[in-house]
Design a protein around this motif. Sequence first.
Motif, short mmCIF file in Angstrom:
data_model
loop_
_atom_site.label_atom_id
_atom_site.label_comp_id
_atom_site.label_asym_id
_atom_site.label_seq_id
_atom_site.Cartn_x
_atom_site.Cartn_y
_atom_site.Cartn_z
N PHE A 88 0.84 -1.20 0.00
CA PHE A 88 0.00 0.00 0.00
C PHE A 88 0.87 1.26 0.00
CE2 PHE A 88 -2.14 3.38 2.39
CZ PHE A 88 -3.28 3.55 1.60
N ARG A 89 1.93 1.24 0.79
CA ARG A 89 2.84 2.38 0.84
C ARG A 89 3.54 2.59 -0.50
NH1 ARG A 89 5.49 0.74 6.68
NH2 ARG A 89 3.81 1.55 8.00
N LEU A 90 3.92 1.48 -1.14
CA LEU A 90 4.60 1.58 -2.43
C LEU A 90 3.67 2.17 -3.48
CD1 LEU A 90 7.18 0.86 -4.07
CD2 LEU A 90 6.09 -1.35 -4.58
N VAL A 91 2.42 1.70 -3.50
CA VAL A 91 1.44 2.23 -4.46
C VAL A 91 1.15 3.69 -4.17
CG1 VAL A 91 -0.95 2.06 -5.26
CG2 VAL A 91 0.40 -0.03 -4.90
N MET B 81 -18.12 -2.93 -6.00
CA MET B 81 -17.48 -4.24 -6.07
C MET B 81 -16.27 -4.22 -7.00
SD MET B 81 -19.12 -6.44 -4.15
CE MET B 81 -18.81 -8.03 -4.84
N VAL B 82 -16.43 -3.58 -8.15
CA VAL B 82 -15.34 -3.50 -9.12
C VAL B 82 -14.16 -2.73 -8.54
CG1 VAL B 82 -14.63 -2.53 -11.34
CG2 VAL B 82 -16.78 -3.78 -11.16
N GLY C 261 -8.90 -2.72 -6.58
CA GLY C 261 -7.95 -2.14 -5.63
C GLY C 261 -7.22 -3.20 -4.83
N PHE C 262 -7.95 -4.22 -4.40
CA PHE C 262 -7.31 -5.28 -3.63
C PHE C 262 -6.25 -6.00 -4.46
CE2 PHE C 262 -6.86 -9.72 -2.49
CZ PHE C 262 -6.48 -9.62 -1.17
N PHE C 263 -6.60 -6.34 -5.70
CA PHE C 263 -5.64 -7.09 -6.51
C PHE C 263 -4.44 -6.24 -6.91
CE2 PHE C 263 -9.11 -10.15 -6.99
CZ PHE C 263 -8.40 -11.32 -6.76
#
Length: 296
Positions: free
Chosen positions: A33-36, A261-262, A267-269
């Motif tokens: 998350f920090r990298l993104v 949902m999308v 975001g998770f992937f």
Amino acid sequence: MNEQYDAFSHESTAISVRKIKSGPPLSWIVDAFRLVRAHWKTIIPAYLIVVVVSTLLQVVVGSLQPYHIGIGTMVVLVAVTFLAALLQSGMMAVLHGAAENRPRVSDVFRGFKGSNLLGMFLLFVSALAIFAVFALVMFLLMKLFGGSSMMGAMNSYGSPYGYSYTRMMAEMMGGSSLVVIFFLAGALMVTALLFYAVPQIIVSGESVFSALKNSFLATFKNLLLLLVFGVNAATLYALLLLVSMAGAALTTSMALIVVVMVVVISGFFLIFNGAYYLSFREVLLARPEAAKVENA
């Protein structure tokens, strides 16, 4: 140009298989998350390219007539799958460039270039061969332990010298248990062979044989840690999905539910891609300390 080459220099991409100490349960996910967040102007556009093109490729596959499966259809399916794999592999290059503070969106196409393309093609063929061998072995084991044992027990039940119901079930379960054990062991070996193969080819330029060998060793050296990582990631995904569905459902708007949902799944992937890359970086890259994210 020189800065970009530095991101993929031998110094930053050399492979060193090692066992690492366990850290916080969600450390790779938090660091991803920090990298993104630190390089979102590069990572998110690259990820959107992957998502959009992959979606278009799925539309192509969906347009094929499933009741006319022939050689041509199979060739298209294989080609589309390979193109999607090439594009997805490019995210490893994008994330590596970001981790080296040399981010570039065009790295998402790194799998289509030179030796990387050849390496990915050979890996794709190798993966198909590995899956085919695994399927053949499982079929033979089913015939040897599962099918013959179960059919023999069932046929003998009720005959004058037949088995009791308890003995019949025990023999059936015995054969099935052996098949399940072999399946789990085989699936684990196949997963270990392929788990870290793609980033080694795309980021480090390893040969297919070396990538498979290193992936196998690295996975088994860190098996427990990787299992914990997988369980944590799956749990987090389920929780995010449940919360987002519950929140969107309160609006009674189907369109909003789909949008939420999308966004949540995508975001998770994206974060999971980053966590997977960071796990590869820590387990296999020789200089993991370079992964510190500036301004995170």
